[in-house]
Design a protein around this motif. Structure first.
Motif, PDB file in Angstrom:
ATOM      1  N   GLY A 127       0.838  -1.202   0.000  1.00 55.81           N
ATOM      2  CA  GLY A 127       0.000   0.000   0.000  1.00 55.81           C
ATOM      3  C   GLY A 127       0.869   1.246   0.000  1.00 55.81           C
ATOM      4  N   GLY A 128       0.783   1.997   1.107  1.00 56.54           N
ATOM      5  CA  GLY A 128       1.611   3.178   1.263  1.00 56.54           C
ATOM      6  C   GLY A 128       1.013   4.461   0.732  1.00 56.54           C
ATOM      7  N   LYS A 129      -0.125   4.371   0.065  1.00 54.35           N
ATOM      8  CA  LYS A 129      -0.783   5.577  -0.453  1.00 54.35           C
ATOM      9  C   LYS A 129      -1.641   6.212   0.645  1.00 54.35           C
ATOM     10  N   GLY A 130      -2.111   7.426   0.367  1.00 54.12           N
ATOM     11  CA  GLY A 130      -2.887   8.151   1.360  1.00 54.12           C
ATOM     12  C   GLY A 130      -4.120   7.406   1.827  1.00 54.12           C
ATOM     13  N   PHE A 131      -4.834   6.769   0.907  1.00 46.90           N
ATOM     14  CA  PHE A 131      -6.072   6.096   1.293  1.00 46.90           C
ATOM     15  C   PHE A 131      -5.818   4.720   1.911  1.00 46.90           C
ATOM     16  N   ASP A 132      -4.623   4.144   1.687  1.00 51.47           N
ATOM     17  CA  ASP A 132      -4.257   2.934   2.434  1.00 51.47           C
ATOM     18  C   ASP A 132      -4.081   3.282   3.911  1.00 51.47           C
ATOM     19  N   ILE A 133      -3.404   4.397   4.161  1.00 49.11           N
ATOM     20  CA  ILE A 133      -3.229   4.882   5.536  1.00 49.11           C
ATOM     21  C   ILE A 133      -4.584   5.215   6.135  1.00 49.11           C
ATOM     22  N   ALA A 134      -5.459   5.806   5.327  1.00 46.27           N
ATOM     23  CA  ALA A 134      -6.773   6.238   5.806  1.00 46.27           C
ATOM     24  C   ALA A 134      -7.612   5.079   6.326  1.00 46.27           C
ATOM     25  N   VAL A 135      -7.703   3.987   5.549  1.00 50.13           N
ATOM     26  CA  VAL A 135      -8.583   2.891   5.961  1.00 50.13           C
ATOM     27  C   VAL A 135      -8.078   2.227   7.234  1.00 50.13           C
ATOM     28  N   VAL A 136      -6.750   2.174   7.400  1.00 52.92           N
ATOM     29  CA  VAL A 136      -6.179   1.581   8.612  1.00 52.92           C
ATOM     30  C   VAL A 136      -6.472   2.451   9.825  1.00 52.92           C
ATOM     31  N   PHE A 137      -6.151   3.722   9.746  1.00 50.43           N
ATOM     32  CA  PHE A 137      -6.241   4.566  10.929  1.00 50.43           C
ATOM     33  C   PHE A 137      -7.676   4.932  11.294  1.00 50.43           C
ATOM     34  N   GLU A 138      -8.592   4.930  10.335  1.00 56.78           N
ATOM     35  CA  GLU A 138      -9.991   5.154  10.702  1.00 56.78           C
ATOM     36  C   GLU A 138     -10.481   4.032  11.604  1.00 56.78           C
ATOM     37  N   GLN A 139     -10.141   2.795  11.271  1.00 56.65           N
ATOM     38  CA  GLN A 139     -10.549   1.665  12.109  1.00 56.65           C
ATOM     39  C   GLN A 139      -9.802   1.669  13.448  1.00 56.65           C
ATOM     40  N   LEU A 140      -8.541   2.047  13.453  1.00 57.91           N
ATOM     41  CA  LEU A 140      -7.804   2.139  14.717  1.00 57.91           C
ATOM     42  C   LEU A 140      -8.460   3.161  15.644  1.00 57.91           C
ATOM     43  N   GLY A 141      -8.937   4.248  15.074  1.00 70.12           N
ATOM     44  CA  GLY A 141      -9.610   5.262  15.885  1.00 70.12           C
ATOM     45  C   GLY A 141     -10.908   4.758  16.483  1.00 70.12           C
ATOM     46  N   ARG A 142     -11.633   3.952  15.751  1.00 74.36           N
ATOM     47  CA  ARG A 142     -12.911   3.438  16.247  1.00 74.36           C
ATOM     48  C   ARG A 142     -12.742   2.560  17.482  1.00 74.36           C
TER      49      ARG A 142
END
Length: 370
Positions: free
Chosen positions: A65-80
């Protein structure tokens, strides 16, 4: 513009969300946060096997991955789920290694969950200035040593490798002369004063006294700026996940808490306040989308987008946290209610890697420079 995730990203998001929902409930999170390490090696290994760490890095580094939206999907779930494992430090330090090159073996161990990285950059007097580095690097007969201090480094006492910024030449504030170095855990002259962080997990103050280090890059500031931009995307999306939980928890409470024989959600004043909160969270989400999309753009576009997202996070996050607590009343402040921990984390997210005042000034300065 299509805002839907690709099939692979959506699968990762769904898998990570299910794992955290089933195996990382709030009581488990509290136990992990209160432990001596401040994170769980067991969960870290399981998430690595699930591919979560690999999603943060590109294929050349061994990830996918490594793209902006790869980071996005991971960290949104981590925040939840208010995850306290060292994802942000791994993203920052790992991105530096990825961009510098020549560190594929170490990155491979990180992606596999075998080693943990920490990013030791900020100092007590740097005040969010990426060039405000006073720690010194010295070279003798081809060997490098570091002297100085680093402040509030998450998981500083348990990381296997620290990626440290230090000044090869010049004075704090100079954009040139900043090097990046790898320091192994237990290296001579390295000491860590560890402590619990206010919103979960652990951090530490690092002291380097002639500590041997491996040079990663001599022109470190562009690499640091790129890594911090990725970190700001991560924090923006983590905040989206946290804010969504706060919103839903508050809506559920308004539907069930009764006063004068009716749910308090029937009161128009509270409906208006919740509508404002929902609007601000969607504004925050839009800014996070823009930041993720701009992560691979030119420097000025990228930096303005991530700073704009951080400003929006600070303002919308503060409103969402305060309103959630006020509409719950006194119970909103209690340890037993998960909402209080989400509110605390959302406020702290507004200060990591620069608060909204810092990023507003930076956004303006970048616009003038362009």
């Amino acid at each position: 513009m299509d805002f839907n995730h690709t099939e692979d990203r959506q699968m990762l998001s769904d898998s990570l969300g299910r794992y955290l929902q089933q195996r990382y409930p709030i009581d488990v999170r509290h136990k992990i946060a209160a432990s001596a390490e401040g994170w769980s090696a067991e969960h870290w290994a399981a998430l690595a096997e699930l591919g979560v760490i690999g999603a943060l890095f590109g294929e050349e580094a061994g990830g996918f991955g490594g793209k902006g939206f790869d980071i996005a999907v991971v960290f949104e779930q981590l925040g939840r789920s208010l995850v306290v494992e060292p994802f942000l430090g791994t993203l920052l330090a790992g991105r530096v290694l990825e961009r510098a090159g020549g560190q594929e073996d170490l990155l491979g161990e990180v992606i596999a969950g075998a080693k943990v990285l920490a990013f030791a950059h900020e100092e007590a007097d740097s005040r969010y200035d990426l060039a405000g580095i006073a720690a010194k690097a010295s070279e003798t007969a081809g060997a490098w040593t570091l002297t100085g201090t680093k402040a509030v480094v998450p998981q500083a006492d348990t990381a296997d490798v620290l990626i440290v910024s230090a000044r090869i030449s010049g004075a704090p504030g100079d954009e040139a002369g900043i090097g990046l170095f790898a320091v192994d855990k237990g290296a001579a002259g390295l000491s860590v004063r560890a402590y619990a962080l206010i919103d979960g997990g652990r951090g530490g103050e690092i002291t380097l006294a002639g500590t041997p280090a491996t040079l990663i890059a001599t022109d470190g500031l562009p690499l640091i700026e790129d890594a911090v931009a990725a970190g700001l995307v991560a924090l923006s999306w983590e905040a989206v996940g946290v804010a969504d939980v706060l919103k839903q928890s508050t809506l559920d409470y308004l539907r069930t808490r009764k006063q004068f024989g009716v749910p308090i959600g029937k009161f128009q004043a509270l409906q208006h306040r919740m509508a404002t909160v929902a609007l601000e969270i969607e504004q925050q989400r839009s800014a996070a989308i823009n930041a993720a999309a701009a992560l691979e753009a030119d420097r000025v576009t990228r930096e303005r987008a991530v700073s704009a997202a951080k400003v929006t996070l600070g303002k919308a996050g503060t409103l969402a946290a305060e309103e959630a607590i006020q509409m719950h009343g006194g119970i909103g402040m209690t340890w037993e209610l998960p909402l209080s921990h989400y509110a605390k984390r959302l406020i702290m997210l507004g200060h990591q890697l620069g608060d909204d005042d810092h990023h507003l000034a930076r956004y303006i300065a970048l616009g003038r420079a362009a």
